[in-house]
Scaffold this motif. Structure first.
Motif, PDB file in Angstrom:
ATOM      1  N   THR A 108       3.483  -5.287   0.614  1.00  0.00           N
ATOM      2  CA  THR A 108       3.526  -6.024  -0.651  1.00  0.00           C
ATOM      3  C   THR A 108       3.282  -5.099  -1.840  1.00  0.00           C
ATOM      4  N   ALA A 109       3.745  -5.527  -3.005  1.00  0.00           N
ATOM      5  CA  ALA A 109       3.528  -4.749  -4.227  1.00  0.00           C
ATOM      6  C   ALA A 109       2.041  -4.641  -4.546  1.00  0.00           C
ATOM      7  N   LYS A 110       1.285  -5.697  -4.262  1.00  0.00           N
ATOM      8  CA  LYS A 110      -0.147  -5.667  -4.557  1.00  0.00           C
ATOM      9  C   LYS A 110      -0.861  -4.630  -3.699  1.00  0.00           C
ATOM     10  N   PHE A 111      -0.500  -4.547  -2.426  1.00  0.00           N
ATOM     11  CA  PHE A 111      -1.148  -3.552  -1.579  1.00  0.00           C
ATOM     12  C   PHE A 111      -0.788  -2.137  -2.013  1.00  0.00           C
ATOM     13  N   ARG A 112       0.430  -1.960  -2.486  1.00  0.00           N
ATOM     14  CA  ARG A 112       0.831  -0.627  -2.958  1.00  0.00           C
ATOM     15  C   ARG A 112      -0.076  -0.148  -4.079  1.00  0.00           C
ATOM     16  N   SER A 113      -0.563  -1.082  -4.888  1.00  0.00           N
ATOM     17  CA  SER A 113      -1.384  -0.693  -6.030  1.00  0.00           C
ATOM     18  C   SER A 113      -2.885  -0.783  -5.750  1.00  0.00           C
ATOM     19  N   ASP A 114      -3.296  -1.688  -4.845  1.00  0.00           N
ATOM     20  CA  ASP A 114      -4.732  -1.951  -4.667  1.00  0.00           C
ATOM     21  C   ASP A 114      -5.253  -1.675  -3.267  1.00  0.00           C
ATOM     22  N   GLY A 115      -4.438  -1.137  -2.381  1.00  0.00           N
ATOM     23  CA  GLY A 115      -4.817  -1.069  -0.975  1.00  0.00           C
ATOM     24  C   GLY A 115      -5.600   0.149  -0.534  1.00  0.00           C
ATOM     25  N   ARG A 116      -5.847   1.089  -1.427  1.00  0.00           N
ATOM     26  CA  ARG A 116      -6.487   2.337  -1.009  1.00  0.00           C
ATOM     27  C   ARG A 116      -7.847   2.097  -0.368  1.00  0.00           C
ATOM     28  N   THR A 117      -8.644   1.203  -0.942  1.00  0.00           N
ATOM     29  CA  THR A 117     -10.003   1.005  -0.437  1.00  0.00           C
ATOM     30  C   THR A 117     -10.007   0.405   0.968  1.00  0.00           C
ATOM     31  N   VAL A 118      -8.953  -0.297   1.328  1.00  0.00           N
ATOM     32  CA  VAL A 118      -8.868  -0.867   2.673  1.00  0.00           C
ATOM     33  C   VAL A 118      -8.844   0.246   3.711  1.00  0.00           C
ATOM     34  N   PHE A 119      -7.937   1.217   3.541  1.00  0.00           N
ATOM     35  CA  PHE A 119      -7.847   2.306   4.499  1.00  0.00           C
ATOM     36  C   PHE A 119      -9.046   3.237   4.394  1.00  0.00           C
ATOM     37  N   LEU A 120      -9.594   3.391   3.212  1.00  0.00           N
ATOM     38  CA  LEU A 120     -10.783   4.216   3.062  1.00  0.00           C
ATOM     39  C   LEU A 120     -11.924   3.650   3.886  1.00  0.00           C
ATOM     40  N   GLN A 121     -12.095   2.331   3.835  1.00  0.00           N
ATOM     41  CA  GLN A 121     -13.144   1.677   4.605  1.00  0.00           C
ATOM     42  C   GLN A 121     -12.932   1.875   6.101  1.00  0.00           C
ATOM     43  N   VAL A 122     -11.692   1.795   6.543  1.00  0.00           N
ATOM     44  CA  VAL A 122     -11.381   1.933   7.963  1.00  0.00           C
ATOM     45  C   VAL A 122     -11.670   3.344   8.457  1.00  0.00           C
TER      46      VAL A 122
END
Length: 235
Positions: A108-122
């Motif tokens: 999604t377009a939203k994940f492209r812009s806001d998703g960094r912290t998700v993978f950082l947490q993982v």
């Protein structure tokens, strides 16, 4: 799609339908790997859950993907290539669903812009220093995402809507609302398979163009696309 009953096919309108082999050719990813990610598998006595449930469920017919599944696989594959395990990607997807509010959030377009912290947490949970450094840097994360989601058009809600598998200049697109998501020649909206079949039946691109009342360039684009897919099948 001959093996799909008409009543089942009616429910696939707007979703798209692809076997792992078809998806593998389009994505340049092993069909076996795609099946493993979406079916789950057992290795060394341990059961690994699917990364997500595919859009298409035809029971005993086997694994099928929808258009959104194609785009999620593109992103998931990129992060796995970067060194994240498939199960960590599954964890990221679960976290991202809440962030984005979509069952298939990675593309999604939203994940492209806001998703960094998700993978950082993982990756922080694994303590993988190189990956943590990669995802901590916004420009690096965006580079990974952008390279995995090239040639994609979004709708107003930021959801993937149209994909140009070989780039826009090749004039072949995949739109899940058209021809069950099979590749179509963009200028004429005629399915690639139909144009290629016409060449085989009529004996030449010129005759096929007359049959379909389309420019010869449209037929040649369809043939070029088919050649590319056939080469991927052999490789």
């Amino acid at each position: 799609m001959g093996h799909i009953a008409q009543t089942e096919a009616a429910g696939l309108v707007g979703i798209g339908l692809y076997t792992p082999a078809e998806a593998g050719r389009l994505l340049l990813i092993s069909p076996a790997k795609i099946s493993r990610w979406l079916r789950g598998h057992e290795a060394n006595g341990k059961q690994y859950e699917p990364l997500w449930r595919p859009q298409v469920d035809l029971g005993d017919e086997g694994i099928f993907l929808g258009f959104r599944d194609l785009q999620e696989v593109r992103v998931a594959s990129t992060f796995i290539e970067k060194g994240l395990s498939a199960q960590r990607v599954r964890q990221a997807i679960e976290l991202a669903r809440d962030l984005v509010g979509e069952a298939r959030p990675l593309s999604t377009a939203k994940f492209r812009s806001d998703g960094r912290t998700v993978f950082l947490q993982v990756v922080e949970e694994d303590g993988q220093t190189k990956l943590i450094d990669l995802f901590r840097k916004q420009f690096a994360f965006r580079d990974v995402i952008e390279r995995s989601l090239t040639n994609l058009d979004y709708d107003e809600a930021g959801v993937p809507a149209v994909w140009w598998p070989l780039g826009r200049t090749k004039s072949v697109k995949i739109d899940p609302t058209r021809s069950f998501g099979q590749p179509i020649e963009a200028e004429t909206s005629v399915p690639v398979d139909a144009l290629v079949s016409a060449v085989e039946a009529e004996g030449s691109p010129e005759a096929a163009a007359r049959t379909w009342d389309v420019p010869i360039r449209a037929v040649k684009r369809a043939l070029a696309f088919r050649r590319e897919m056939d080469m991927r099948s052999v490789a």
